[in-house]
Write a protein that holds these residues in place. Structure first.
Motif, PDB file in Angstrom:
ATOM      1  N   UNK A  34       4.261  14.309   2.534  1.00  0.00           N
ATOM      2  CA  UNK A  34       3.477  14.671   3.904  1.00  0.00           C
ATOM      3  C   UNK A  34       2.897  13.600   4.358  1.00  0.00           C
ATOM      4  N   UNK A  35       2.921  12.537   3.898  1.00  0.00           N
ATOM      5  CA  UNK A  35       2.308  11.173   4.491  1.00  0.00           C
ATOM      6  C   UNK A  35       2.779  11.020   5.867  1.00  0.00           C
ATOM      7  N   UNK A  36       4.093  11.686   6.173  1.00  0.00           N
ATOM      8  CA  UNK A  36       4.595  11.505   7.743  1.00  0.00           C
ATOM      9  C   UNK A  36       3.602  11.894   8.761  1.00  0.00           C
ATOM     10  N   UNK A  37       2.565  12.705   8.335  1.00  0.00           N
ATOM     11  CA  UNK A  37       1.603  13.096   9.474  1.00  0.00           C
ATOM     12  C   UNK A  37       0.479  12.104   9.346  1.00  0.00           C
ATOM     13  N   UNK A  38       0.366  11.055   8.636  1.00  0.00           N
ATOM     14  CA  UNK A  38      -0.719  10.330   8.555  1.00  0.00           C
ATOM     15  C   UNK A  38      -0.787   9.542   9.898  1.00  0.00           C
ATOM     16  N   UNK A  39      -2.135   9.239   9.995  1.00  0.00           N
ATOM     17  CA  UNK A  39      -2.455   8.773  11.430  1.00  0.00           C
ATOM     18  C   UNK A  39      -1.773   7.228  11.893  1.00  0.00           C
ATOM     19  N   UNK A  40      -1.889   6.664  10.606  1.00  0.00           N
ATOM     20  CA  UNK A  40      -1.364   5.102  10.673  1.00  0.00           C
ATOM     21  C   UNK A  40       0.221   5.235  10.805  1.00  0.00           C
ATOM     22  N   UNK A  45       0.895  -1.304   0.169  1.00  0.00           N
ATOM     23  CA  UNK A  45      -0.026   0.106  -0.126  1.00  0.00           C
ATOM     24  C   UNK A  45       0.970   1.030  -0.027  1.00  0.00           C
ATOM     25  N   UNK A  46       0.695   2.298  -0.941  1.00  0.00           N
ATOM     26  CA  UNK A  46       1.179   3.289  -1.052  1.00  0.00           C
ATOM     27  C   UNK A  46       0.551   4.310  -0.693  1.00  0.00           C
ATOM     28  N   UNK A  47       1.049   5.460   0.335  1.00  0.00           N
ATOM     29  CA  UNK A  47       0.107   6.418   1.077  1.00  0.00           C
ATOM     30  C   UNK A  47       0.315   7.715   0.829  1.00  0.00           C
ATOM     31  N   UNK A  48      -0.292   8.710   0.075  1.00  0.00           N
ATOM     32  CA  UNK A  48      -0.073  10.049  -0.154  1.00  0.00           C
ATOM     33  C   UNK A  48      -1.005  10.964   0.748  1.00  0.00           C
ATOM     34  N   UNK A  49      -0.797  11.806   1.717  1.00  0.00           N
ATOM     35  CA  UNK A  49      -1.809  12.644   2.259  1.00  0.00           C
ATOM     36  C   UNK A  49      -1.155  13.734   2.550  1.00  0.00           C
ATOM     37  N   UNK A  50      -2.032  14.847   2.640  1.00  0.00           N
ATOM     38  CA  UNK A  50      -1.368  16.296   2.932  1.00  0.00           C
ATOM     39  C   UNK A  50      -2.476  17.010   3.950  1.00  0.00           C
ATOM     40  N   UNK A  51      -3.868  17.361   3.327  1.00  0.00           N
ATOM     41  CA  UNK A  51      -4.637  18.420   3.962  1.00  0.00           C
ATOM     42  C   UNK A  51      -5.618  17.515   4.965  1.00  0.00           C
ATOM     43  N   UNK A  52      -5.959  16.411   4.941  1.00  0.00           N
ATOM     44  CA  UNK A  52      -7.031  15.745   5.467  1.00  0.00           C
ATOM     45  C   UNK A  52      -6.543  14.569   6.437  1.00  0.00           C
ATOM     46  N   UNK A  53      -5.558  14.512   7.086  1.00  0.00           N
ATOM     47  CA  UNK A  53      -5.057  13.222   7.813  1.00  0.00           C
ATOM     48  C   UNK A  53      -6.210  13.067   8.944  1.00  0.00           C
ATOM     49  N   UNK A  54      -6.831  14.223   9.399  1.00  0.00           N
ATOM     50  CA  UNK A  54      -7.864  14.062  10.678  1.00  0.00           C
ATOM     51  C   UNK A  54      -9.019  13.355   9.977  1.00  0.00           C
ATOM     52  N   UNK A  55      -9.241  13.415   8.731  1.00  0.00           N
ATOM     53  CA  UNK A  55     -10.496  12.890   8.224  1.00  0.00           C
ATOM     54  C   UNK A  55     -10.772  11.284   7.989  1.00  0.00           C
ATOM     55  N   UNK A  56      -9.286  10.770   8.106  1.00  0.00           N
ATOM     56  CA  UNK A  56      -9.244   9.336   7.900  1.00  0.00           C
ATOM     57  C   UNK A  56      -9.870   8.536   8.941  1.00  0.00           C
ATOM     58  N   UNK A  57     -10.799   7.790   8.717  1.00  0.00           N
ATOM     59  CA  UNK A  57     -11.514   7.149   9.868  1.00  0.00           C
ATOM     60  C   UNK A  57     -10.530   6.202  10.699  1.00  0.00           C
ATOM     61  N   UNK A  58     -10.805   6.355  12.028  1.00  0.00           N
ATOM     62  CA  UNK A  58      -9.812   5.624  12.942  1.00  0.00           C
ATOM     63  C   UNK A  58     -10.081   4.316  12.696  1.00  0.00           C
ATOM     64  N   UNK A  59     -11.398   3.673  12.337  1.00  0.00           N
ATOM     65  CA  UNK A  59     -11.236   2.267  12.142  1.00  0.00           C
ATOM     66  C   UNK A  59     -10.477   1.575  10.804  1.00  0.00           C
ATOM     67  N   UNK A  60     -10.472   2.553   9.749  1.00  0.00           N
ATOM     68  CA  UNK A  60      -9.690   2.179   8.767  1.00  0.00           C
ATOM     69  C   UNK A  60      -8.088   2.410   9.245  1.00  0.00           C
ATOM     70  N   UNK A  61      -7.704   3.253   9.929  1.00  0.00           N
ATOM     71  CA  UNK A  61      -6.368   3.387  10.439  1.00  0.00           C
ATOM     72  C   UNK A  61      -6.067   1.944  11.178  1.00  0.00           C
ATOM     73  N   UNK A  62      -6.835   1.556  12.096  1.00  0.00           N
ATOM     74  CA  UNK A  62      -6.687   0.443  12.914  1.00  0.00           C
ATOM     75  C   UNK A  62      -6.468  -0.838  11.870  1.00  0.00           C
ATOM     76  N   UNK A  63      -7.238  -0.761  10.747  1.00  0.00           N
ATOM     77  CA  UNK A  63      -7.174  -1.905   9.806  1.00  0.00           C
ATOM     78  C   UNK A  63      -6.254  -1.832   9.029  1.00  0.00           C
ATOM     79  N   UNK A  64      -5.839  -0.894   8.602  1.00  0.00           N
ATOM     80  CA  UNK A  64      -4.316  -0.834   7.947  1.00  0.00           C
ATOM     81  C   UNK A  64      -3.284  -1.174   8.707  1.00  0.00           C
ATOM     82  N   UNK A  65      -3.268  -0.822  10.142  1.00  0.00           N
ATOM     83  CA  UNK A  65      -2.157  -0.815  10.991  1.00  0.00           C
ATOM     84  C   UNK A  65      -2.105  -2.562  11.183  1.00  0.00           C
ATOM     85  N   UNK A  66      -3.055  -3.128  11.300  1.00  0.00           N
ATOM     86  CA  UNK A  66      -3.225  -4.734  11.519  1.00  0.00           C
ATOM     87  C   UNK A  66      -2.598  -5.443  10.174  1.00  0.00           C
ATOM     88  N   UNK A  67      -2.953  -4.827   9.059  1.00  0.00           N
ATOM     89  CA  UNK A  67      -2.405  -5.559   7.708  1.00  0.00           C
ATOM     90  C   UNK A  67      -0.953  -5.593   7.595  1.00  0.00           C
TER      91      UNK A  67
END
Length: 250
Positions: free
Chosen positions: A107-113, A73-95
């Motif tokens: 700027x994905x360095x500030x991604x929740x995951x 999975x490649x991840x690019x984020x910038x303006x909407x890190x806070x809008x990523x659903x926490x359930x999805x973050x946990x799911x990505x972390x698990x995988x």
């Protein structure tokens, strides 16, 4: 690079393209940033399955079914890190813990995951004056550095500088220098659980960095390194429960 048939998913929040100077973004990245990244990957992984997803997709395009079949999975984020659903973050972390590769870009360095997986703030110094960036290879033996110019010259880029608040990486592959004198650990790897993680900073939304052939090569190499299609994949549960909960029940 030895070609393997991989399932690669390029995720982009897709917000900057619509909100900030959409005409310039449409000219520079007509298929979105995710489209440009995917196009570069197809040149290096022509036999792989490469798809894209954005924040606006159902479950952000990161459903359990989608992640279960994703090698990287490649991840690019910038303006909407806070809008990523926490359930999805946990799911990505698990995988990732279960063995899925993860490439965090710019700027994905500030991604929740990414923050959750690394356990630090992942903050850094920043300014944007469109200066030249030189990306220096400091571990040429690493497969991510295979066939890469040293240095890679990016004519215009925003500056990321130290201190970059991350744990000590497994591998420091690239260090960038900027015209103002700053330096930055721009290419680093980590292992979390079974998962391989590569962070690579070059790739701002204001400049056509993802059309740069050498940047495309680094990202493609990163995908090849992070992918582990031969391992047994599992997705262990992730709990944020305080540790004393487990101690009380044991």
């Amino acid at each position: 690079m030895t070609e393997k048939k991989l399932n690669i998913l390029v995720w982009n929040e897709g917000v900057h393209e619509a909100r900030n100077d959409p005409e310039t973004m449409a000219e520079m990245y007509p298929e979105g940033i995710h489209g440009a990244i995917a196009a570069g990957l197809r040149d290096h992984h022509p036999d792989s399955n490469i798809s894209t997803a954005t924040l606006a997709d159902p479950e952000h395009g990161l459903s359990e079914e989608a992640l279960a079949t994703t090698d990287v999975l490649l991840w690019w984020g910038h303006l909407a890190h806070s809008q990523v659903n926490d359930e999805v973050v946990e799911r990505v972390q698990r995988h990732v813990l279960g063995g899925m590769g993860l490439i965090i870009l710019h700027s994905g360095h500030f991604a929740k995951v990414f923050i959750r997986l690394l356990g630090t703030s992942c903050s850094l110094k920043w300014r944007n004056e469109g200066e030249r960036e030189l990306v220096w290879t400091v571990k040429p033996s690493h497969p991510i550095a295979e066939g890469v110019d040293n240095p890679i010259v990016i004519p215009q880029q925003e500056m990321y500088g130290e201190l970059f608040d991350i744990p000590d990486p497994d591998d420091l592959i690239f260090i960038s220098s900027f015209e103002g004198g700053e330096v930055f650990r721009s290419g680093v790897t980590f292992t979390r659980g079974k998962g391989h993680i590569f962070y690579f900073s070059p790739g701002d939304q204001k400049y056509p960095v993802y059309h740069h052939r050498q940047i495309q090569r680094v990202i493609a190499n990163g995908v090849g390194w992070a992918a582990q299609p031969q391992i047994f994949r599992d997705a262990p549960s992730v709990s944020n429960a305080p540790r004393h909960w487990y101690l009380e029940e044991s």
